[in-house]
Design an enzyme around this catalytic site. Structure first.
Site, PDB file in Angstrom:
ATOM      1  N   HIS A  64      67.443  -3.365 -34.152  1.00  0.00           N
ATOM      2  CA  HIS A  64      66.772  -1.787 -33.546  1.00  0.00           C
ATOM      3  C   HIS A  64      65.953  -2.545 -31.604  1.00  0.00           C
ATOM      4  O   HIS A  64      66.230  -1.864 -30.720  1.00  0.00           O
ATOM      5  CB  HIS A  64      65.935  -1.488 -34.434  1.00  0.00           C
ATOM      6  N   HIS A  88      57.994  -5.808 -30.517  1.00  0.00           N
ATOM      7  CA  HIS A  88      57.437  -4.810 -30.156  1.00  0.00           C
ATOM      8  C   HIS A  88      56.570  -4.356 -31.894  1.00  0.00           C
ATOM      9  O   HIS A  88      56.151  -4.089 -32.091  1.00  0.00           O
ATOM     10  CB  HIS A  88      57.719  -3.642 -29.453  1.00  0.00           C
ATOM     11  N   GLU A  92      53.203  -5.475 -36.133  1.00  0.00           N
ATOM     12  CA  GLU A  92      53.315  -4.484 -36.751  1.00  0.00           C
ATOM     13  C   GLU A  92      53.628  -4.633 -37.977  1.00  0.00           C
ATOM     14  O   GLU A  92      53.264  -4.578 -39.339  1.00  0.00           O
ATOM     15  CB  GLU A  92      53.393  -2.753 -36.287  1.00  0.00           C
ATOM     16  N   ASP A  93      54.875  -5.252 -38.333  1.00  0.00           N
ATOM     17  CA  ASP A  93      55.175  -5.499 -39.304  1.00  0.00           C
ATOM     18  C   ASP A  93      55.986  -6.787 -40.041  1.00  0.00           C
ATOM     19  O   ASP A  93      56.139  -6.311 -40.745  1.00  0.00           O
ATOM     20  CB  ASP A  93      57.172  -4.720 -39.023  1.00  0.00           C
ATOM     21  N   ASP A 155      61.704   2.892 -27.458  1.00  0.00           N
ATOM     22  CA  ASP A 155      61.455   2.472 -28.860  1.00  0.00           C
ATOM     23  C   ASP A 155      61.584   3.869 -29.508  1.00  0.00           C
ATOM     24  O   ASP A 155      62.374   4.074 -30.539  1.00  0.00           O
ATOM     25  CB  ASP A 155      59.696   2.494 -28.932  1.00  0.00           C
ATOM     26  N   ASP A 275      72.378  30.341 -14.870  1.00  0.00           N
ATOM     27  CA  ASP A 275      71.968  29.438 -15.040  1.00  0.00           C
ATOM     28  C   ASP A 275      72.338  28.262 -15.337  1.00  0.00           C
ATOM     29  O   ASP A 275      71.824  26.887 -16.017  1.00  0.00           O
ATOM     30  CB  ASP A 275      70.834  28.766 -13.647  1.00  0.00           C
TER      31      ASP A 275
HETATM   32 MN    MN Z   1      60.173   0.217 -33.354  1.00  0.00          MN
END
Ligand code: MN
Length: 721
Positions: A64, A88, A92-93, A155, A275
């Site tokens: 990812h 990134h 967080e993870d 992301d 259009d």
């Molecule tokens: Mn991400």
């Protein structure tokens, strides 16, 4: 200082290692070898941190962030952005801390990763349409560095591309957020390619059926019209060749989300949208753009009102192009966009088009500088086109925000200026909340009133019914609303407090004449008001309370006794004014002698300040000797309220821990130390000058007795001015 050593990339046969190698090959086109190496190191770091984690699709997690970096690599972003893109999700993870990233890749990369993590933490709870604009502003405000937004967009793009592994409920939430928040941000930054993809992916995830039906209709119609469209295209291309113009004629199709939006906003069926197809003509320079427009209009009639000159008047995000809609064979409408190659590049990449890696040295604020340059460039463009004010409003506020955005507990967003505190927030919610606030919960943690707020926080104000605004708040609030709210209620409070005190003072003065307010007839009141030049008694009381009028004078007017025969015993003799300590700002206690309940006291009317209470033995009261009319007869109420500061000097043996034991006694007896000063005397002896809060003389006596019991304490005296 580019090293000549080859970059070693271990292709361990894994799919992600191969993708990382691919990415580096792309980057070699525009980055220096050592920078490409740094990006590869970020991959190794990230792969190790995410080791064992998998996406819902079953792929290793690192695929990812690699895909995110790939998107940014295609946009030509710098090495720091690419490293941050790969890392990134690491804060967080995974257990990795920001400091570790700073250690390995420098503070700039760490800052970017931290910024993206903060954006990820925003909880887009309230989905009201009106809130979306605020959310977009908040995202902008939280991203000090524009690259944070670019990484976040990439992301989101990859998450949208892979959204179909998500459960449907989650899918529609993410899709809606993408359509309401992220696609408009991409549009604002002029990154059209990203915006279009985000919108169509969002559309497909949010309304899968409508998306499929519409896609099929577009496919069918293109089949039906292919011949006609080819005819138009050939005609345009031929006439340009004849005119000696070198141009690129490209067929294009409106994206599905914008067709859908048009159908909704015009309440039209698909067949009413004409259009859907069009052409883009890309030429060398601006001059040629206008010539191409001429040729097109020579071939087919243009639709009136559909000719737009976005070259002379660019769109807010910097988009430039000529637009016209032609009435083709069989009256089909064909939209034509005409622009230069440079305009085409900007139209697709927006701010990222201004990013192309130019210089080798990467200062930490290069990104912000480029963002500013971009805004600046847009502003100049717009200024030459007129209407710059609205433009500056739109772009500058978004990109260089001076505001913070915080949540109420209900999930509503409040916009406040930078530096705004808890009190500003409270007054922004409601003036009554402001008047009664005592503290706040910021992200569920207790915080004092002067705490400055930061974007993204959730703020809950704690109020108390007896709370009152404090003049000291004026030192730290930044909003006009809080300032005027505080001033207004202080004034109101002082007004009522002063009137209450004034009434008591006047009643007391009347008492000295064996009268009372109750005994005064309305006619006498009116006569007194006229003599005093006032409209109502309440106002007169307030002035008395503030020391601007003398109570005995008011009493004499009320009593109707004429001046000549007036009793000149101005201080009166009966019924001293009782002081309870809850009179508010109109009764103050002199700091020179610090009187406490139980002390013998005297009061003086002081213009604008009400009554000031001194200790009877205070040296400062001598200056009032010559102004007997200012004396106010006062005495403590039997049940005085509150705590009063009192100053004591404690002479001690200067040894270790003595302050601690003194402080322990004081706090044990439920008092509080406001100030401490220690004066060294000769050798072993020191004097601790303390200011304590006590409830009265009895309380103070208990404290002093206990202090005398300490072995280190030699002498205690109360200090009076
Ligand atoms: Mn991400």
């Amino acid at each position: 200082m580019a090293s000549s050593e080859p970059i070693i990339r271990h292709e361990a046969g894994s799919d992600s290692a191969a993708r990382a190698a691919d990415l580096c090959t792309l980057l070699e086109n525009y980055l220096e070898p050592r920078q490409v190496e740094k990006v590869y190191r970020a991959y190794q770091f990230g792969a190790a941190a995410h080791e064992g984690q998998r996406r819902l699709s079953g792929e290793p997690y690192i695929t990812h962030p690699l895909a995110v970096a790939r998107t940014l690599g295609d946009m030509g972003l710098d090495a720091e952005s690419l490293c941050a893109a790969i890392l990134h999700d690491v804060i967080e993870d995974t257990p990795t801390a920001k400091a570790e990233i700073a250690e390995a890749f420098g503070p700039e990369v760490a800052q970017l990763v931290d910024g993206v993590s903060k954006l990820t933490q925003i909880n887009f709870r309230s989905k009201a349409e009106a809130q979306a604009e605020n959310f977009r502003k908040m995202v902008m405000a939280m991203s000090q560095d524009i690259r944070v937004i670019l990484i976040k967009l990439a992301d989101r793009l990859h998450n949208m591309r892979t959204i179909f592994v998500m459960p449907p409920s989650k899918r529609s939430r993410i899709a809606r957020e993408t359509l309401e928040i992220y696609a408009p941000i991409a549009q604002r930054l002029g990154i059209n390619s990203m915006r279009v993809e985000l919108e169509d992916l969002g559309f497909a995830a949010l309304y899968p059926m409508r998306y499929r039906v519409l896609k099929e209709r577009v496919r069918q119609q293109r089949g039906n019209r292919r011949e006609l469209l080819d005819t138009v295209r050939d005609a345009i291309a031929e006439s340009l060749v004849e005119g000696g113009i070198e141009a690129h004629v490209i067929g294009r199709q409106k994206h599905l989300w914008s067709i859908y939006q048009k159908m909704r906003s015009k309440q039209a069926g698909f067949d009413d949208i004409f259009d859907v197809y069009g052409f883009r003509v890309v030429v060398a320079d601006v001059d040629t753009c206008y010539r191409v427009l001429g040729y097109c209009h020579g071939l087919y009639k243009p639709l009136p009102g559909r000719i737009k000159d976005y070259i002379a008047i660019p769109k807010v995000n910097g988009y430039q192009s000529l637009h016209t809609t032609l009435l083709g064979p069989h009256r089909i409408q064909v939209e034509v966009q005409i622009r230069t190659a440079e305009m085409d590049r900007v139209a697709e990449a927006g701010i990222a088009a201004h990013w192309l890696y130019k210089d080798a040295g990467s200062a930490s604020n290069v990104a912000q500088t480029r963002a500013r340059e971009w805004v600046h460039g847009l502003m100049e463009m717009q200024e030459s086109a007129g209407n710059p004010l609205e433009f500056i409003e739109n772009v500058k506020i978004d990109l260089l925000p001076d505001e913070i955005y915080v949540f109420t507990p209900n999930g509503d967003i409040m916009e406040l200026p930078k530096g705004a505190t808890v009190v500003d927030f409270a007054y922004a919610v409601h003036s009554q909340i402001g008047d009664a606030c005592i503290a706040a919960n910021i992200d569920h943690r207790l915080a004092p009133l002067r705490t400055p707020l930061a974007t993204g926080q959730t703020v809950e104000i704690i109020t108390a019914p007896i709370a009152r605004p404090n003049p000291a708040w004026l030192d730290f609030v930044v909003t006009a609303k809080a300032r005027s709210g505080i001033r207004h209620s202080l004034k109101r409070l002082q007004g009522t407090e002063a009137a209450e005190l004034g009434q008591r003072l006047v009643d007391q003065a009347l008492g000295a004449m064996d009268l009372s307010l109750k005994a005064i007839s309305p006619e006498q009141v009116d006569a007194a008001l006229e003599a005093l030049g006032a409209d109502e008694l309440e106002a007169v009381f307030a002035e008395v309370g503030l020391g601007r009028r003398m109570p005995w004078l008011v009493a004499r007017h009320l009593s109707g006794v004429d001046e000549a025969s007036a009793d000149l015993d101005k201080t009166g003799s009966s019924g001293a004014l009782t002081i309870r300590g809850n009179e508010g700002a109109v009764v103050t206690f002199a700091r020179c002698c610090r009187p406490i309940p139980g002390d013998p006291i005297v009061g003086f009317a002081s213009a604008g300040r009400g009554v000031v209470i001194h200790h009877q033995d205070c040296n400062n009261i001598r200056e009032y000797r010559n102004h007997p009319e200012k004396w106010v007869d006062v005495q403590w109420d039997a049940v005085a309220e509150g705590e009063y500061p009192v100053a004591i000097d404690v002479e001690v043996m200067n040894r270790r821990g003595v302050l601690a034991s003194v402080a322990a006694v004081i706090s044990d007896l439920d008092s509080n130390i406001d100030a401490v000063e220690i004066e060294e005397k000769e050798g072993m002896i020191a004097t601790m000058k303390l200011v304590l809060d006590v409830r009265g003389r009895v309380h103070l006596a208990r404290i002093m007795r206990r202090l005398r019991g300490l072995s280190a304490v030699l002498r205690i005296t109360r200090r009076r001015g």
